[in-house]
Design a protein around this motif. Structure first.
Motif, short mmCIF file in Angstrom:
data_model
loop_
_atom_site.label_atom_id
_atom_site.label_comp_id
_atom_site.label_asym_id
_atom_site.label_seq_id
_atom_site.Cartn_x
_atom_site.Cartn_y
_atom_site.Cartn_z
N SER A 17 1.81 -27.34 -12.66
CA SER A 17 2.02 -28.11 -11.42
C SER A 17 2.12 -29.67 -11.70
CB SER A 17 0.93 -28.00 -10.50
OG SER A 17 -0.05 -28.45 -10.68
N GLY A 18 2.62 -30.28 -10.79
CA GLY A 18 2.74 -31.86 -11.02
C GLY A 18 3.39 -32.32 -12.14
N ARG A 22 7.08 -30.85 -14.22
CA ARG A 22 8.33 -31.44 -14.30
C ARG A 22 8.73 -31.66 -15.87
NH1 ARG A 22 10.77 -29.38 -11.16
NH2 ARG A 22 12.33 -30.53 -11.55
N THR A 193 1.13 -36.16 -6.51
CA THR A 193 0.74 -34.78 -7.06
C THR A 193 -0.42 -34.22 -6.08
OG1 THR A 193 -0.59 -35.46 -8.57
CG2 THR A 193 1.98 -35.45 -9.35
N ASN A 194 -0.92 -33.04 -6.77
CA ASN A 194 -2.01 -32.48 -6.04
C ASN A 194 -3.20 -33.02 -6.71
OD1 ASN A 194 -0.57 -30.68 -4.30
ND2 ASN A 194 -0.62 -29.13 -6.03
N PRO A 216 6.88 -37.63 -9.36
CA PRO A 216 6.40 -36.92 -10.68
C PRO A 216 7.75 -36.47 -11.41
CG PRO A 216 6.04 -35.62 -8.63
CD PRO A 216 6.30 -36.94 -8.11
#
Length: 265
Positions: A17-18, A22, A193-194, A216
Motif C-alpha cells: 500500500s501507500g 506506487r 497514505t494510511n 503518494p
C-alpha cells in the motif's frame, strides 16, 4: 518519464500500500521487475496480478513481517536463491505513533524502532554482499522523513527513528563508496497514505496539514526517476527542506516562530 529501471530487479519493503505500492507500479511501468515484500499476501497477490496484466512484466511477491528478524532473514535468503541478480533495495516499510514522551506506550516505541530502524539495517546488511559482488550499479534507497531533520512535539520517538535512518544512510554511503552502490535518503513531509491511521487516529493532525500533504503517486514517480542515479537525498516538499536548512542555522528562532505549527499534532 525517463528512468534506468528497465530489466532491473528491485526489492521494495512495505509494498502492499501507500508509497511502496506506487513505487512498485512505476518500476513495472518502466520495464523493471518489482520484488515486493509485505505482511498482507492477499494485497500483494492482487497488486502482482494488476502489474503483470497492465505492463506485461514479471513481478514477485513474498510475505513477511519484517519486524520478525528470522522471518525477514529467511525471505531475503529465499529471494537471493530465486533471483540471479538483485539490483536495488527500497527500504520503504515504516510506521509512526504520535504521542507525548510521557504518554507513549513502550510497545509502540519498540515497534517503531524495530520497523523503521532495525529492519532497515538488517535488510541492507543481508543484501550488501550481493550488491558488492554484482559488478553493476546497485542502489539502496531509504525512505526517511523530514522529521529526521526537524523534530516536533508528539513525534519525539518517530523523529528519533528517522534521525537514526539518516545517520545510518550517510555513513553507509561513505562505506560503500567505490563499490558501485548508490545510497539515497528520501526525506518526506506528510504523505496522503494510511500511515496516519496509526500515527494520528483522531485525524486532527492530518486535517490540519491536508493542504500540504504529498501525493503518494507523484512521490513514487520522483523516487523511481532517480533510481540508479547518484543522488544523495530526495527532499519533498521543497519548501519544507528549505525550512529544515534554516532550522539547522537558527533552531531557537524557528522553534519560537513556528511554535503553533510545531504543536499541530
Amino acid at each position: 518519464m525517463e528512468t534506468n529501471v528497465r530489466n532491473k530487479s528491485i526489492i521494495i519493503t512495505g509494498a502492499s500500500s501507500g508509497i511502496g505500492e506506487r513505487i512498485a507500479w512505476h518500476i513495472a511501468e518502466n520495464g523493471g521487475t518489482p520484488i515486493m515484500i509485505a505482511r498482507s499476501i492477499d494485497k500483494l497477490e492482487n497488486l502482482k496480478e494488476k502489474l503483470q496484466r497492465s505492463f506485461d512484466i514479471t513481478a514477485h511477491v513474498y510475505q513477511a513481517d519484517i519486524t520478525d528478524r528470522d522471518a525477514f532473514s529467511n525471505v531475503i535468503q529465499q529471494i537471493l536463491l530465486e533471483h540471479k541478480n538483485i539490483h536495488g533495495l527500497i527500504n520503504n516499510a515504516g510506521a509512526g505513533v504520535f504521542d507525548y514522551v510521557e504518554d507513549i506506550k513502550m510497545e509502540d516505541i519498540e515497534r517503531m524502532f524495530q520497523l523503521n530502524v532495525y529492519a532497515l539495517i538488517q535488510g541492507t546488511q543481508l543484501l550488501l554482499p550481493h550488491f558488492s559482488a554484482n559488478r553493476r550499479k546497485c542502489h539502496i534507497v531509504n525512505i526517511a522523513s523530514q522529521a529526521g531533520k526537524i523534530a516536533t512535539p508528539k513525534s519525539a520517538v518517530y523523529a528519533a527513528t528517522k534521525h537514526a535512518v539518516l545517520g545510518f544512510t550517510n555513513a553507509l554511503r561513505m562505506e560503500v563508496a567505490g563499490k558501485g552502490i548508490y545510497v539515497t535518503a528520501v526525506n518526506l513531509g506528510p504523505v496522503k497514505t494510511n500511515f496516519f491511521k496509526t500515527a494520528d487516529p483522531s485525524g486532527s493532525y492530518q486535517k490540519s496539514v491536508s493542504r500540504y500533504m504529498l501525493d503518494p503517486d507523484k512521490t513514487a514517480r520522483k523516487v523511481v526517476k532517480n533510481l540508479f542515479r547518484k543522488k544523495r537525498e530526495i527532499n519533498l516538499p521543497h519548501w519544507m527542506e528549505a525550512g529544515s536548512k534554516f532550522y539547522q542555522l537558527f533552531p531557537g528562532v524557528m522553534e519560537v516562530l513556528l511554535r503553533k505549527q510545531f504543536n499541530r499534532k
